[in-house]
Design a protein around this motif. Sequence first.
Motif, PDB file in Angstrom:
ATOM      1  N   GLY A   1       3.928   6.490  -0.238  1.00  0.00           N
ATOM      2  CA  GLY A   1       4.224   6.884   0.941  1.00  0.00           C
ATOM      3  C   GLY A   1       5.766   6.541   1.112  1.00  0.00           C
ATOM      4  N   PHE A   2       6.369   5.860   0.548  1.00  0.00           N
ATOM      5  CA  PHE A   2       7.692   5.696   0.826  1.00  0.00           C
ATOM      6  C   PHE A   2       8.305   6.966   0.225  1.00  0.00           C
ATOM      7  N   GLU A   3       8.042   7.535  -0.991  1.00  0.00           N
ATOM      8  CA  GLU A   3       8.477   8.624  -1.325  1.00  0.00           C
ATOM      9  C   GLU A   3       8.358   9.908  -0.364  1.00  0.00           C
ATOM     10  N   LEU A   4       7.252   9.919   0.190  1.00  0.00           N
ATOM     11  CA  LEU A   4       6.965  11.015   1.401  1.00  0.00           C
ATOM     12  C   LEU A   4       8.201  10.794   2.365  1.00  0.00           C
ATOM     13  N   CYS A   5       8.197   9.673   2.795  1.00  0.00           N
ATOM     14  CA  CYS A   5       9.421   9.189   3.822  1.00  0.00           C
ATOM     15  C   CYS A   5      10.645   9.515   3.560  1.00  0.00           C
ATOM     16  N   ASP A   6      11.164   9.408   1.935  1.00  0.00           N
ATOM     17  CA  ASP A   6      12.054   9.383   1.522  1.00  0.00           C
ATOM     18  C   ASP A   6      12.600  10.797   1.569  1.00  0.00           C
ATOM     19  N   VAL A   7      11.746  11.527   1.163  1.00  0.00           N
ATOM     20  CA  VAL A   7      11.939  13.099   1.012  1.00  0.00           C
ATOM     21  C   VAL A   7      11.981  13.883   2.360  1.00  0.00           C
TER      22      VAL A   7
ATOM     23  N   TYR B   1       1.021  -1.207  -0.028  1.00  0.00           N
ATOM     24  CA  TYR B   1      -0.036  -0.006  -0.129  1.00  0.00           C
ATOM     25  C   TYR B   1       1.093   1.217  -0.149  1.00  0.00           C
ATOM     26  N   LEU B   2       2.000   1.108   0.772  1.00  0.00           N
ATOM     27  CA  LEU B   2       2.576   2.515   1.023  1.00  0.00           C
ATOM     28  C   LEU B   2       3.452   2.546  -0.444  1.00  0.00           C
ATOM     29  N   ARG B   3       3.870   1.506  -0.801  1.00  0.00           N
ATOM     30  CA  ARG B   3       4.584   1.808  -2.085  1.00  0.00           C
ATOM     31  C   ARG B   3       3.602   2.130  -3.205  1.00  0.00           C
TER      32      ARG B   3
ATOM     33  N   ASP C   1      -0.559   9.277  10.578  1.00  0.00           N
ATOM     34  CA  ASP C   1      -1.679  10.313  10.304  1.00  0.00           C
ATOM     35  C   ASP C   1      -0.988  10.825   8.756  1.00  0.00           C
ATOM     36  N   SER C   2       0.350  11.404   8.676  1.00  0.00           N
ATOM     37  CA  SER C   2       0.571  11.911   7.466  1.00  0.00           C
ATOM     38  C   SER C   2       0.733  11.042   6.422  1.00  0.00           C
ATOM     39  N   LEU C   3       1.112   9.774   6.780  1.00  0.00           N
ATOM     40  CA  LEU C   3       1.154   8.833   5.702  1.00  0.00           C
ATOM     41  C   LEU C   3      -0.114   8.362   5.096  1.00  0.00           C
ATOM     42  N   TYR C   4      -1.218   8.148   6.148  1.00  0.00           N
ATOM     43  CA  TYR C   4      -2.379   7.960   5.819  1.00  0.00           C
ATOM     44  C   TYR C   4      -3.056   9.140   4.660  1.00  0.00           C
ATOM     45  N   ARG C   5      -2.857  10.271   5.329  1.00  0.00           N
ATOM     46  CA  ARG C   5      -3.310  11.495   4.357  1.00  0.00           C
ATOM     47  C   ARG C   5      -2.892  11.512   2.922  1.00  0.00           C
ATOM     48  N   TYR C   6      -1.403  11.446   2.792  1.00  0.00           N
ATOM     49  CA  TYR C   6      -0.640  11.353   1.627  1.00  0.00           C
ATOM     50  C   TYR C   6      -1.114  10.264   0.676  1.00  0.00           C
TER      51      TYR C   6
END
Length: 85
Positions: free
Chosen positions: A51-57, A45-47, A72-77
């Motif tokens: 979501g992983f792009e958000l975490c990387d950046v 799901y995150l991939r 919460d941020s991952l869910y919204r993103y």
Amino acid sequence: AKCSIFATNIRTIVYMMKSKIEYLVMLIAEFAKRYHITSQEAFRYLRRYKGFELCDVHYGIMHTLSLDENLDSLYRYCKKNGGVL
């Protein structure tokens, strides 16, 4: 001296990568728990929904925030990118 600086830089990079990977593994597990899905489903799901792009950046900021804020941020993103849980 040049080799010593290079070796120090490599060790620093490896340490930073290891820290980032450990943090991502923890986020996947906690995301899975929160949304009652398996870790494999959370990973996919995150991939899929970036979501992983958000975490990387934003790793530099994210790892200083609370787990709840990050989940919460991952869910919204992911939701913004088409994800539905």
